[in-house]
Design an enzyme around this catalytic site. Structure first.
Site, mmCIF file in Angstrom:
data_model
loop_
_atom_site.group_PDB
_atom_site.id
_atom_site.type_symbol
_atom_site.label_atom_id
_atom_site.label_comp_id
_atom_site.label_asym_id
_atom_site.label_seq_id
_atom_site.Cartn_x
_atom_site.Cartn_y
_atom_site.Cartn_z
ATOM 1 N N ASN A 118 0.825 -1.211 0.000
ATOM 2 C CA ASN A 118 0.000 0.000 0.000
ATOM 3 C C ASN A 118 0.857 1.258 0.000
ATOM 4 O O ASN A 118 1.855 1.324 0.712
ATOM 5 C CB ASN A 118 -0.942 -0.013 1.206
ATOM 6 C CG ASN A 118 -1.828 -1.247 1.204
ATOM 7 O OD1 ASN A 118 -1.988 -1.906 0.186
ATOM 8 N ND2 ASN A 118 -2.377 -1.573 2.365
ATOM 9 N N THR A 164 -4.521 -9.056 0.481
ATOM 10 C CA THR A 164 -3.920 -8.973 -0.851
ATOM 11 C C THR A 164 -4.409 -10.121 -1.733
ATOM 12 O O THR A 164 -4.641 -11.226 -1.240
ATOM 13 C CB THR A 164 -2.378 -8.982 -0.790
ATOM 14 O OG1 THR A 164 -1.854 -8.913 -2.113
ATOM 15 C CG2 THR A 164 -1.835 -10.216 -0.088
ATOM 16 N N HIS A 200 5.918 -0.676 -2.584
ATOM 17 C CA HIS A 200 5.450 0.091 -3.749
ATOM 18 C C HIS A 200 5.534 1.593 -3.504
ATOM 19 O O HIS A 200 4.924 2.402 -4.210
ATOM 20 C CB HIS A 200 4.022 -0.316 -4.125
ATOM 21 C CG HIS A 200 3.925 -1.725 -4.589
ATOM 22 N ND1 HIS A 200 2.755 -2.435 -4.557
ATOM 23 C CD2 HIS A 200 4.859 -2.574 -5.062
ATOM 24 C CE1 HIS A 200 2.974 -3.673 -5.006
ATOM 25 N NE2 HIS A 200 4.232 -3.778 -5.322
ATOM 26 N N ASP A 228 -0.495 4.134 0.842
ATOM 27 C CA ASP A 228 -1.406 5.067 1.527
ATOM 28 C C ASP A 228 -0.877 5.650 2.837
ATOM 29 O O ASP A 228 -1.589 6.455 3.462
ATOM 30 C CB ASP A 228 -2.758 4.388 1.764
ATOM 31 C CG ASP A 228 -2.646 3.082 2.554
ATOM 32 O OD1 ASP A 228 -3.471 2.183 2.310
ATOM 33 O OD2 ASP A 228 -1.736 2.979 3.409
ATOM 34 N N GLU A 241 -12.147 -13.121 1.079
ATOM 35 C CA GLU A 241 -12.307 -13.891 -0.152
ATOM 36 C C GLU A 241 -11.063 -14.731 -0.430
ATOM 37 O O GLU A 241 -9.966 -14.371 0.017
ATOM 38 C CB GLU A 241 -12.504 -12.936 -1.350
ATOM 39 C CG GLU A 241 -13.645 -11.954 -1.218
ATOM 40 C CD GLU A 241 -14.997 -12.677 -1.234
ATOM 41 O OE1 GLU A 241 -15.915 -12.171 -0.561
ATOM 42 O OE2 GLU A 241 -15.079 -13.749 -1.858
HETATM 43 N N1 APR Z 1 -9.929 -7.058 4.824
HETATM 44 C C1 APR Z 1 -9.013 -7.890 4.271
HETATM 45 N N2 APR Z 1 -8.949 -8.146 2.927
HETATM 46 C C2 APR Z 1 -9.871 -7.552 2.146
HETATM 47 C C3 APR Z 1 -10.872 -6.693 2.665
HETATM 48 C C4 APR Z 1 -10.882 -6.463 4.076
HETATM 49 N N3 APR Z 1 -11.766 -5.659 4.663
HETATM 50 N N4 APR Z 1 -11.633 -6.258 1.626
HETATM 51 C C5 APR Z 1 -11.120 -6.836 0.489
HETATM 52 N N5 APR Z 1 -10.065 -7.619 0.807
HETATM 53 C C6 APR Z 1 -9.204 -8.412 -0.087
HETATM 54 C C7 APR Z 1 -9.835 -8.815 -1.406
HETATM 55 O O1 APR Z 1 -10.572 -10.018 -1.279
HETATM 56 C C8 APR Z 1 -8.604 -8.979 -2.304
HETATM 57 O O2 APR Z 1 -8.118 -10.311 -2.266
HETATM 58 O O3 APR Z 1 -8.096 -7.610 -0.420
HETATM 59 C C9 APR Z 1 -7.555 -8.059 -1.663
HETATM 60 C C10 APR Z 1 -7.195 -6.815 -2.477
HETATM 61 O O4 APR Z 1 -6.551 -7.244 -3.637
HETATM 62 P P1 APR Z 1 -6.040 -6.171 -4.723
HETATM 63 O O5 APR Z 1 -7.086 -5.188 -4.947
HETATM 64 O O6 APR Z 1 -5.526 -6.955 -5.863
HETATM 65 O O7 APR Z 1 -4.877 -5.404 -3.946
HETATM 66 P P2 APR Z 1 -3.357 -5.824 -3.757
HETATM 67 O O8 APR Z 1 -3.200 -7.282 -3.647
HETATM 68 O O9 APR Z 1 -2.822 -5.002 -2.660
HETATM 69 O O10 APR Z 1 -2.717 -5.314 -5.146
HETATM 70 C C11 APR Z 1 -1.337 -5.427 -5.319
HETATM 71 O O11 APR Z 1 -1.458 -4.266 -7.404
HETATM 72 O O12 APR Z 1 -2.454 -2.658 -8.607
HETATM 73 C C12 APR Z 1 -1.309 -2.968 -7.953
HETATM 74 O O13 APR Z 1 0.274 -1.523 -6.991
HETATM 75 C C13 APR Z 1 -1.015 -2.017 -6.806
HETATM 76 O O14 APR Z 1 -0.117 -2.546 -4.617
HETATM 77 C C14 APR Z 1 -1.066 -2.906 -5.576
HETATM 78 C C15 APR Z 1 -0.816 -4.278 -6.145
#
Ligand code: APR
Length: 277
Positions: free
Chosen positions: A125, A214, A142, A127, A241
């Site tokens: 993240n 993630t 990142h 953020d 999920e």
């Molecule tokens: N708590 C925990 N997990 C959650 C929640 C929650 N409240 N809500 C959603 N999720 C899960 C989803 O089920 C999903 O598997 O968080 C995950 C988010 O996945 P992505 O949107 O793919 O995010 P991330 O894995 O951090 O992406 C990796 O991709 O786009 C690039 O640079 C960006 O750092 C990012 C990287």
């Protein structure tokens, strides 16, 4: 029987409660625990994830994968876009980043670190929320949207340390004169070598990885839990999920990061204090 949590609309089922208790035992017994976090952890802070339901890429489509090359081709234009974003996803993200605050999940990881049960947090993240929560051993793989980074000497600049003059873009490094960009690692950009070195140093020592929020689809971050598993360590996933790591995880705690981590840390803290439920 269900357990109340700090996420008002999420109750921990009996089954999940027993899985969290098993995860707490694993965390207590581990030699070295490292957490890997993603966008899902910040969902409870009001920042949308990228993929899946409500994801930025789901809504607006994935951005071009050559963001970095575009920056290098025209850093002035890239900076103008940064100062007044044209892309709807960039505007949506900027709005939420400006107001978001750490949630129970960020605070739980800080508490776990204070209990000596989390040696580092690697976050995907940008953020700044782990930092705001007080994380000490934090690796932002990142980058961080509040920081700037020199492309030459890799110096980082905190907010206010380097004045950005919209009439003189791109900003230049006061140390080496090279172009400065936001610290965020764009698509197509290599992870800065110093950051990657720190990641490998903590992952190599870890025998337990908490993988929180993630999809585990983006590399090199998604490689880290695999590395821990290859060395016989364990992976505990926290995600409502299934994700790419679910089939390999020893435990998949299906719930929101804030609620589940808060409960996990409560149990670890009690155990540390000598009374496990
Ligand atoms: N708590 C925990 N997990 C959650 C929640 C929650 N409240 N809500 C959603 N999720 C899960 C989803 O089920 C999903 O598997 O968080 C995950 C988010 O996945 P992505 O949107 O793919 O995010 P991330 O894995 O951090 O992406 C990796 O991709 O786009 C690039 O640079 C960006 O750092 C990012 C990287």
């Amino acid at each position: 029987m269900t357990l109340p949590t700090r996420s008002p609309d999420f109750m921990i089922s009996e089954r999940l409660a027993s899985e969290i208790a098993r995860a707490a035992t694993r965390v207590i017994d581990a030699r070295s625990v490292v957490a890997l976090t993603g966008a899902g952890l910040s969902v409870e802070s009001g920042i949308p994830p990228f993929r899946g339901p409500g994801g930025l890429w789901t809504k607006y489509g994935e951005p071009p994968l050559d963001g970095y090359q575009r920056f290098l081709r025209d850093p002035k234009q890239a900076w103008q876009d940064r100062l007044s974003p044209r892309e709807p996803w960039a505007r949506a993200l900027a709005e939420t980043l400006g107001t978001a605050k750490p949630n129970a999940g960020h605070h739980a990881l800080v508490e776990l670190e204070a209990l000596g049960r989390c040696d580092a947090v690697i976050t995907q993240n940008i953020d700044d929320l782990h930092r705001q929560a007080g994380a000490r051993e934090l690796i932002e793989i990142h980058g961080n949207h509040k920081l700037l980074r020199c492309l030459g000497c890799v110096a980082r600049f905190a907010p206010g340390e380097l004045a950005i003059d919209p009439e003189a873009l791109p900003p230049r490094c006061p140390r080496c004169g090279s172009v400065v960009k936001v610290d965020i690692v764009h698509f197509g950009e290599p992870i800065p070598a110093d950051v990657l070195r720190r990641c490998h140093a903590v992952v190599e020592r870890a025998d337990c990885m908490l993988v929180v929020g993630t999809s585990a689809t983006v590399y090199p971050a998604a490689e880290f839990p695999l590395e821990v598993l290859r060395r016989g360590g364990s992976v505990i996933e926290v995600n409502p999920e299934p994700s790419e790591i679910s089939d390999l995880a020893e435990l998949s705690l299906r719930g929101p990061g804030g609620a589940v981590l808060a409960r996990l840390v409560e149990l670890v803290s009690r155990a540390r204090a000598g009374s496990v439920q």
